[in-house]
Write a protein that holds these residues in place. Structure first.
Motif, short mmCIF file in Angstrom:
data_model
loop_
_atom_site.label_atom_id
_atom_site.label_comp_id
_atom_site.label_asym_id
_atom_site.label_seq_id
_atom_site.Cartn_x
_atom_site.Cartn_y
_atom_site.Cartn_z
N SER A 15 0.85 -1.19 0.00
CA SER A 15 0.00 0.00 0.00
C SER A 15 0.88 1.24 0.00
CB SER A 15 -0.91 0.03 1.23
OG SER A 15 -1.79 -1.08 1.24
N SER A 16 0.42 2.27 -0.66
CA SER A 16 1.18 3.52 -0.74
C SER A 16 0.25 4.72 -0.60
CB SER A 16 1.93 3.59 -2.08
OG SER A 16 2.65 4.79 -2.19
N ALA B 172 -3.36 3.77 -1.76
CA ALA B 172 -3.53 2.86 -2.89
C ALA B 172 -3.06 1.47 -2.48
CB ALA B 172 -2.72 3.35 -4.09
N PHE B 173 -3.95 0.50 -2.61
CA PHE B 173 -3.66 -0.90 -2.30
C PHE B 173 -3.28 -1.61 -3.59
CE2 PHE B 173 -5.37 -5.31 -1.93
CZ PHE B 173 -4.51 -5.77 -0.94
N ARG B 174 -2.08 -2.20 -3.61
CA ARG B 174 -1.57 -2.88 -4.81
C ARG B 174 -1.56 -4.38 -4.56
NH1 ARG B 174 1.17 -0.46 -8.92
NH2 ARG B 174 1.23 1.43 -7.63
N GLU C 275 -12.35 4.63 -4.70
CA GLU C 275 -12.39 5.71 -5.67
C GLU C 275 -12.19 5.19 -7.09
OE1 GLU C 275 -10.08 9.20 -4.63
OE2 GLU C 275 -11.82 9.77 -3.40
N TRP C 276 -11.29 4.23 -7.25
CA TRP C 276 -11.12 3.62 -8.57
C TRP C 276 -10.34 2.32 -8.45
CZ3 TRP C 276 -5.95 3.34 -9.19
CH2 TRP C 276 -5.13 4.39 -8.77
N VAL D 246 -4.57 -2.15 -8.78
CA VAL D 246 -4.47 -1.10 -7.77
C VAL D 246 -5.87 -0.60 -7.43
CG1 VAL D 246 -3.47 1.14 -7.19
CG2 VAL D 246 -2.23 -0.41 -8.71
N VAL D 247 -6.17 -0.55 -6.14
CA VAL D 247 -7.44 -0.03 -5.65
C VAL D 247 -7.14 1.21 -4.81
CG1 VAL D 247 -9.56 -0.51 -4.39
CG2 VAL D 247 -8.36 -2.37 -5.56
N LYS D 248 -7.73 2.34 -5.18
CA LYS D 248 -7.54 3.55 -4.38
C LYS D 248 -8.70 3.70 -3.41
CE LYS D 248 -6.59 8.50 -4.40
NZ LYS D 248 -6.46 9.74 -5.20
#
Length: 205
Positions: free
Chosen positions: A68-69, A84-86, A117-118, A144-146
Motif C-alpha cells: 500500500s502507498s 492505494a492498495f496494490r 475511488e477507482w 491497484v485499488v484507491k
C-alpha cells in the motif's frame, strides 16, 4: 499432517475473473478536501500458497504480492485521507495440467471504513471481493485499488488476513484445492486528525 489437495468440484467459467477496462474517473468533489493525514505503518502481508498430492509432494506454489502507498497498515489514518492498495497474485511454479487459477481477496474490513475511488489493472472488484484470473504461462500485472477513508469512522480498525484470501485452480477436468503456507493479519486504525497532530500538514511519520 498430509492434506489431500486434489478434490473434485464444479468448474468455473473461463471468464470468471475477466480483466476490467480502464478505471472510471473519480467523482468530482463538491468541497475542498483536507490534506492527507496518515501515520504510516510498516506491516505487510504476502500470503504464500502451494499444492501437493496425497503423498505430500509439491505440485506447485506461488505468492500474493500486496503493498500500500502510503501504507496505513500498522499505523493510523484520518478520515478523508487516501491510500492505494496494490495486489498481484503470482504462481511461481504451476501444477502440471493447470488451466487457470482464480485468485480472490475479501476487502470487506477495509471497505467498512473506506470508499473505493477507482480500480485499475486486471482484477475485478465485485462487492467486497477483488478477484483475478491467472492463465499460465501469462503473468498477472498489478491491480491497484484507491481507497478514501470515510468520515465518521474514527476509532474503527480495518484488518486484512491470510484467511481473507482464496484460490480456485482449474486442473484438467476438475478443480484442485490449494493450501496456505503462512498465516497472519495486518490492520490499521482510523484516528481523528487532531489525535494525529494534523493541521495543514500532510503525511506524517
Amino acid at each position: 499432517m498430509l492434506v489431500t489437495a486434489m478434490l473434485l468440484g464444479t468448474s468455473l467459467p473461463a471468464n470468471a475473473a475477466a480483466a476490467q477496462g480502464p478505471p472510471a474517473a473519480a467523482a468530482q468533489a463538491t468541497a475542498v478536501r483536507e490534506p492527507e493525514c496518515i501515520w504510516p505503518g510498516n506491516a505487510w502481508l504476502n500470503p504464500q500458497f502451494y499444492w501437493r498430492n496425497v503423498i505430500g509432494a509439491r505440485l506447485g506454489e506461488g505468492v500474493i504480492h500486496e503493498s500500500s502507498s502510503p501504507n496505513p497498515f500498522g499505523g493510523w489514518i484520518a478520515p478523508g485521507s487516501t491510500f492505494a492498495f496494490r495486489w498481484r497474485p503470482e504462481t511461481t511454479r504451476n501444477p502440471i495440467g493447470a488451466q487457470y487459477h482464480v485468485h480472490r481477496v475479501n476487502l470487506a474490513s477495509v471497505m467498512a471504513v473506506a470508499d473505493v475511488e477507482w480500480v485499475a489493472g486486471p482484477g475485478t472488484l465485485t462487492g467486497t471481493t477483488l478477484s483475478a484470473q491467472e492463465t499460465p504461462p501469462q503473468k498477472l500485472g498489478d491491480t491497484v485499488v484507491k481507497f478514501r477513508i470515510r468520515p465518521g469512522t474514527e476509532g474503527r480498525t480495518a484488518t486484512l488476513s491470510s484467511a481473507d484470501h482464496s484460490l480456485t485452480t482449474r486442473w484438467l477436468f476438475a478443480n484442485i484445492n490449494n493450501l496456505w503456507e503462512n498465516f497472519g493479519s495486518i490492520s490499521f486504525t482510523v484516528a481523528s486528525r487532531a489525535s494525529l497532530g494534523c493541521g495543514s500538514s500532510s503525511v506524517l511519520g
